[in-house]
Write a protein that holds these residues in place. Structure first.
Motif, mmCIF file in Angstrom:
data_model
loop_
_atom_site.group_PDB
_atom_site.id
_atom_site.type_symbol
_atom_site.label_atom_id
_atom_site.label_comp_id
_atom_site.label_asym_id
_atom_site.label_seq_id
_atom_site.Cartn_x
_atom_site.Cartn_y
_atom_site.Cartn_z
ATOM 1 N N GLY A 84 -23.810 -45.537 35.612
ATOM 2 C CA GLY A 84 -25.062 -46.053 36.153
ATOM 3 C C GLY A 84 -26.083 -44.978 36.457
ATOM 4 N N ALA A 85 -25.756 -43.718 36.161
ATOM 5 C CA ALA A 85 -26.684 -42.617 36.436
ATOM 6 C C ALA A 85 -27.697 -42.483 35.300
ATOM 7 C CB ALA A 85 -25.913 -41.307 36.608
ATOM 8 N N GLY A 86 -28.735 -41.708 35.578
ATOM 9 C CA GLY A 86 -29.630 -41.333 34.496
ATOM 10 C C GLY A 86 -31.001 -41.953 34.542
ATOM 11 N N TYR A 87 -31.335 -42.661 35.630
ATOM 12 C CA TYR A 87 -32.665 -43.244 35.661
ATOM 13 C C TYR A 87 -33.658 -42.347 36.379
ATOM 14 C CZ TYR A 87 -36.713 -46.083 36.378
ATOM 15 O OH TYR A 87 -38.008 -46.528 36.367
ATOM 16 N N GLU A 88 -34.740 -42.084 35.703
ATOM 17 C CA GLU A 88 -35.875 -41.398 36.308
ATOM 18 C C GLU A 88 -37.110 -41.964 35.641
ATOM 19 O OE1 GLU A 88 -37.746 -36.904 36.781
ATOM 20 O OE2 GLU A 88 -35.611 -37.166 36.545
ATOM 21 N N ASP A 89 -38.115 -42.282 36.410
ATOM 22 C CA ASP A 89 -39.319 -42.876 35.831
ATOM 23 C C ASP A 89 -40.059 -41.831 34.998
ATOM 24 O OD1 ASP A 89 -41.617 -44.131 35.131
ATOM 25 O OD2 ASP A 89 -42.154 -44.811 37.152
ATOM 26 N N LEU A 90 -39.981 -41.994 33.705
ATOM 27 C CA LEU A 90 -40.641 -41.073 32.789
ATOM 28 C C LEU A 90 -41.628 -41.832 31.893
ATOM 29 C CD1 LEU A 90 -37.409 -39.107 31.880
ATOM 30 C CD2 LEU A 90 -39.376 -38.121 33.084
ATOM 31 N N ALA A 91 -42.157 -42.921 32.460
ATOM 32 C CA ALA A 91 -43.058 -43.774 31.679
ATOM 33 C C ALA A 91 -44.270 -43.002 31.170
ATOM 34 C CB ALA A 91 -43.505 -44.964 32.523
ATOM 35 N N ASP A 92 -44.706 -41.992 31.935
ATOM 36 C CA ASP A 92 -45.853 -41.194 31.501
ATOM 37 C C ASP A 92 -45.562 -40.450 30.201
ATOM 38 O OD1 ASP A 92 -47.236 -42.040 33.660
ATOM 39 O OD2 ASP A 92 -47.068 -40.172 34.810
ATOM 40 N N HIS A 93 -44.286 -40.291 29.894
ATOM 41 C CA HIS A 93 -43.893 -39.607 28.660
ATOM 42 C C HIS A 93 -43.399 -40.603 27.607
ATOM 43 C CE1 HIS A 93 -44.338 -35.757 30.720
ATOM 44 N NE2 HIS A 93 -43.785 -36.337 31.754
ATOM 45 N N GLY A 94 -43.657 -41.881 27.856
ATOM 46 C CA GLY A 94 -43.284 -42.902 26.882
ATOM 47 C C GLY A 94 -41.796 -43.218 26.853
#
Ligand SMILES: [Zn+2]
Length: 300
Positions: A84-94
């Motif tokens: 369940g690890a690995g989420y970081e909001d990187l929406a700015d990078h698509g």
């Protein structure tokens, strides 16, 4: 564009060898001199902060973003780990994220993440989890995929962990799931490597099955001999692409930080006719993962 008919009657730009310029649609556009925008359909954003043990690549946010920039990556699909690890909001990078139900099949986690929109696809780790894709325990997961209109990505083929079970990771059983769930799109990660023939056939036969050919090797292909990379990476990808006879079926994926993105993209390009780079590196991922148009790409 290719028709979804059987091999003998299929009419396709590849099979006929005619000019791709005669076909409309993003997958058959002629090559242009503009930089090729890339979407990497398989990355991990756990960012452990230390070098990935097998590849030696620094597993940091800084290195990831630097690799995206160096390779011309305008978007990526980050796969949640089993834990369940690995989420970081990187929406700015698509970057979008796939949620994993985990070994215990946490349906609440999947539903909540899809509902919240933080995750826009589902990742199932065949082999790491000793269940076939046809296991009835996965049926509610496929139901969620249908409800939220998101694709399901399966890990297939060789496993990073020696403790995983290969028989569950072979791609053949995905055929059953594709037939039983025609309204869900499925992506075979790693194209079943080394069972690439099986994976290619499952994708060839089923209109709702796609392939990505990430991590046919670990590290940077540019650090290996050209002959080695041709044999174990370039030629298998070229064979897969040729067999499926449909340029809309293959997506680019690296599996960063196991693989250097720019080096792997170079190997991918060597495997594919130039006129299909745009489809494989960008447009197919936009369609399969329902991404917003970026860098001027038109949604088919
Ligand atoms: Zn992966």
């Amino acid at each position: 564009m290719c028709e979804h008919s059987r091999r003998r009657t299929r009419v396709c730009a590849i099979a006929l060898g005619v000019s791709v310029a005669a076909f409309s649609g993003p997958s058959c556009r002629p090559a242009s001199d503009t930089p090729l925008p890339i979407i990497d359909a398989h990355v991990h954003t756990d960012f452990t902060g230390v070098p990935e043990p097998a590849s030696g690549i620094a597993d940091t946010r800084e290195r990831f973003l630097a690799e995206l920039a160096r390779a011309g990556v305008v978007g990526a699909v980050a796969h949640m780990g089993l834990d369940g690890a690995g989420y970081e909001d990187l929406a700015d990078h698509g970057v979008i994220h796939c949620v994993s139900p985990g070994p215990a099949i946490d349906l609440r986690r999947v539903e909540e993440r899809l509902q919240a929109g933080t995750h826009r696809c589902i990742k199932i780790y065949l082999g790491y989890v000793p269940r076939f894709p046809t296991d009835s325990a996965y049926e509610p997961v496929y139901a969620l995929a249908r409800r939220f209109d998101v694709p399901v990505v399966f890990h297939t083929g060789d496993t990073y962990s020696a403790d995983a079970r290969l028989r569950y990771a072979r791609p053949l059983a995905i055929d059953d799931i594709a037939v039983e769930h025609r309204d869900v799109d499925f992506v075979i990660a790693h194209a079943g490597y080394p069972w690439i023939q099986t994976a290619a056939e499952v994708a060839y036969k089923n209109p709702n099955v796609y392939l990505e050919a990430s991590a046919f090797m670990l590290g940077d292909p540019r650090a290996r001999s050209r002959e080695w990379v041709d044999r174990y990476v370039v030629e298998p990808i070229a064979w897969i692409f040729g067999y499926v006879e449909d340029p809309t079926k293959l997506l680019f994926g690296s599996d960063w930080p196991l693989v250097d993105i720019a080096g792997y993209a170079e190997a991918y390009r060597r495997a594919l006719p130039r006129e299909h780079w745009r489809a494989v590196f960008h447009d197919n991922a936009v369609r399969v993962f329902r991404l917003e148009p970026r860098s001027g790409a038109a949604r088919p």
